[in-house]
Design an enzyme around this catalytic site. Structure first.
Site, PDB file in Angstrom:
ATOM      1  N   ASP A  48      23.097 -23.096  72.596  1.00 15.75           N
ATOM      2  CA  ASP A  48      24.132 -22.671  71.657  1.00 15.75           C
ATOM      3  C   ASP A  48      24.857 -21.436  72.197  1.00 15.75           C
ATOM      4  OD1 ASP A  48      25.389 -23.179  69.283  1.00 15.75           O
ATOM      5  OD2 ASP A  48      23.755 -22.484  67.997  1.00 15.75           O
TER       6      ASP A  48
ATOM      7  N   GLU B 254      30.942 -23.417  68.111  1.00 15.94           N
ATOM      8  CA  GLU B 254      31.460 -23.667  66.762  1.00 15.94           C
ATOM      9  C   GLU B 254      32.985 -23.572  66.750  1.00 15.94           C
ATOM     10  OE1 GLU B 254      29.599 -21.096  63.879  1.00 15.94           O
ATOM     11  OE2 GLU B 254      27.578 -21.664  64.524  1.00 15.94           O
TER      12      GLU B 254
ATOM     13  N   ASP C 110      21.480 -20.794  67.784  1.00 14.49           N
ATOM     14  CA  ASP C 110      21.512 -19.358  67.489  1.00 14.49           C
ATOM     15  C   ASP C 110      20.919 -19.093  66.102  1.00 14.49           C
ATOM     16  OD1 ASP C 110      23.560 -20.279  65.894  1.00 14.49           O
ATOM     17  OD2 ASP C 110      25.066 -18.855  66.622  1.00 14.49           O
ATOM     18  N   SER C 111      20.509 -20.154  65.398  1.00 17.96           N
ATOM     19  CA  SER C 111      19.733 -19.977  64.161  1.00 17.96           C
ATOM     20  C   SER C 111      18.459 -19.193  64.460  1.00 17.96           C
ATOM     21  CB  SER C 111      19.389 -21.337  63.543  1.00 17.96           C
ATOM     22  OG  SER C 111      18.816 -22.202  64.497  1.00 17.96           O
TER      23      SER C 111
ATOM     24  N   LYS D 102      26.820 -25.854  73.213  1.00 14.91           N
ATOM     25  CA  LYS D 102      27.477 -26.144  71.928  1.00 14.91           C
ATOM     26  C   LYS D 102      28.249 -24.910  71.500  1.00 14.91           C
ATOM     27  CE  LYS D 102      25.117 -26.069  67.767  1.00 14.91           C
ATOM     28  NZ  LYS D 102      25.871 -25.089  66.968  1.00 14.91           N
TER      29      LYS D 102
ATOM     30  N   GLU E  74      28.407 -30.018  59.778  1.00 12.59           N
ATOM     31  CA  GLU E  74      27.482 -29.323  58.873  1.00 12.59           C
ATOM     32  C   GLU E  74      28.068 -29.164  57.474  1.00 12.59           C
ATOM     33  OE1 GLU E  74      25.677 -25.819  60.521  1.00 12.59           O
ATOM     34  OE2 GLU E  74      24.747 -25.258  58.613  1.00 12.59           O
TER      35      GLU E  74
HETATM   36  O1  KIV Z   1      21.943 -22.833  65.418  1.00 15.14           O
HETATM   37  C1  KIV Z   1      21.587 -23.900  64.902  1.00 15.14           C
HETATM   38  O2  KIV Z   1      20.399 -24.163  64.679  1.00 15.14           O
HETATM   39  C2  KIV Z   1      22.615 -24.859  64.548  1.00 15.14           C
HETATM   40  C3  KIV Z   1      22.201 -26.011  63.691  1.00 15.14           C
HETATM   41  C4  KIV Z   1      22.309 -25.584  62.278  1.00 15.14           C
HETATM   42  C5  KIV Z   1      22.988 -27.228  63.983  1.00 15.14           C
HETATM   43  O3  KIV Z   1      23.742 -24.701  64.916  1.00 15.14           O
END
Ligand code: KIV
Length: 284
Positions: free
Chosen positions: A86, A118, A47-48, A116, A185
């Site tokens: 994500d 968080e 989600d970056s 994934k 992280e």
């Molecule tokens: O969204 C992302 O790119 C991430 C990385 C920083 C691991 O979660």
């Protein structure tokens, strides 16, 4: 490196044999293809993308629709690496049912193999439920960007004994819940090592030092495509922004001077067709 599709047992075996796992982000088809060609193990559609592709200040505005759109593009380019989708903010935080439904959407509509999310101990029941529903989950602890404001910003985590113990406890809770791997992280390198030793699943670090089981970086940071800021833990392997700017500048001056398009970039037409058209349309 395996020549076929990377599987979850391959990820597990890497830790057992001491082979470091290589993970990068990708958000579209060309980067998915390049990550595949480069031979990385895992590609994260993170989600970056909210920050490095959409120009937002953080990741909280990223939606399920954004994620599905980008995962589908990456999947068209990625054949060999394991692809992680994500889960965006509030797609798994509201209820376990929502979490299962949305993890299912990333897999069914996006096409990725695993998801994934968080969070540590508090999210262990959510992780366990998604895993039970048949979708493998990667955890993400330490600095968790979706809730960075609650952590005091994008800051190093686990700095004192209590905070470091919490990170280790989070890793163990996620392992018990059934994650196949954990992203860790922005923690001090010695804590990274302790976390990797505390669990049997591979711990993939981003700003967690060298003594973890693999590394992940945001590709746009690593190649100098995102220029708003570069975190301390990023190593820049290339600086492609000036290369792109140079190409755009040359194109602009060629268009303005008439140097582009040249005859080699243009299509011709049979003389008789042209003559017939000229008779009708050429300005006198
Ligand atoms: O969204 C992302 O790119 C991430 C990385 C920083 C691991 O979660």
């Amino acid at each position: 490196m395996v020549a076929r599709k990377v599987t979850l047992p391959d990820i597990r075996t890497a830790k057992e044999t001491g082979r470091k796992l290589v993970m990068v982000t990708a958000y579209d088809y060309p980067f998915g293809r390049m990550a595949d060609e480069a031979g990385v193990d895992i590609v994260l559609v993170g989600d970056s993308l909210g920050m490095v592709v959409m120009g937002l200040d953080g990741t909280v505005e990223v939606t399920m629709e954004h994620m599905i759109h980008h995962i589908r593009a990456v999947m068209r380019g990625c054949r060999r690496p394991l692809v992680v989708g994500d889960m965006p903010f509030m797609s798994y935080n509201t209820s376990i049912r929502d979490a299962i439904v949305n993890a299912g959407r990333l897999v069914k509509e996006g096409g990725c193999e695993v998801v994934k999310l968080e969070g540590g101990t508090d999210f262990a029941p959510t992780v366990a439920a998604i895993v039970k529903a048949g979708i493998p989950v990667q955890g993400h602890i330490g600095l968790t960007p979706q809730t960075a404001s609650a952590l005091g910003g994008f800051k190093l985590q686990g700095k004192d004994v209590a905070a470091a113990q919490k990170v280790i406890g989070d890793a163990r809770a996620l392992e018990d819940a059934g994650v196949f791997s954990i992203i860790l992280e922005a923690v001090p390198a010695p804590l990274g090592k302790l976390v990797a030793q505390a669990v049997d699943v591979p711990v993939i670090g981003i700003g967690a030092g060298p003594d973890v089981d693999g590394q992940v970086l945001v590709t746009h940071d690593m190649i100098g495509l995102f220029d708003k800021f570069v975190p301390k833990f990023v190593k820049q392997y290339a600086n492609i922004r000036p290369v792109i700017l140079e190409a755009l500048g040359q194109y602009k001056s060629d268009v303005q001077s008439g140097a582009f398009p040249a005859s080699g970039h243009s299509f011709t037409m049979p003389d008789e067709t042209l003559s017939a058209l000229k008779v009708k349309f050429e300005k006198k």
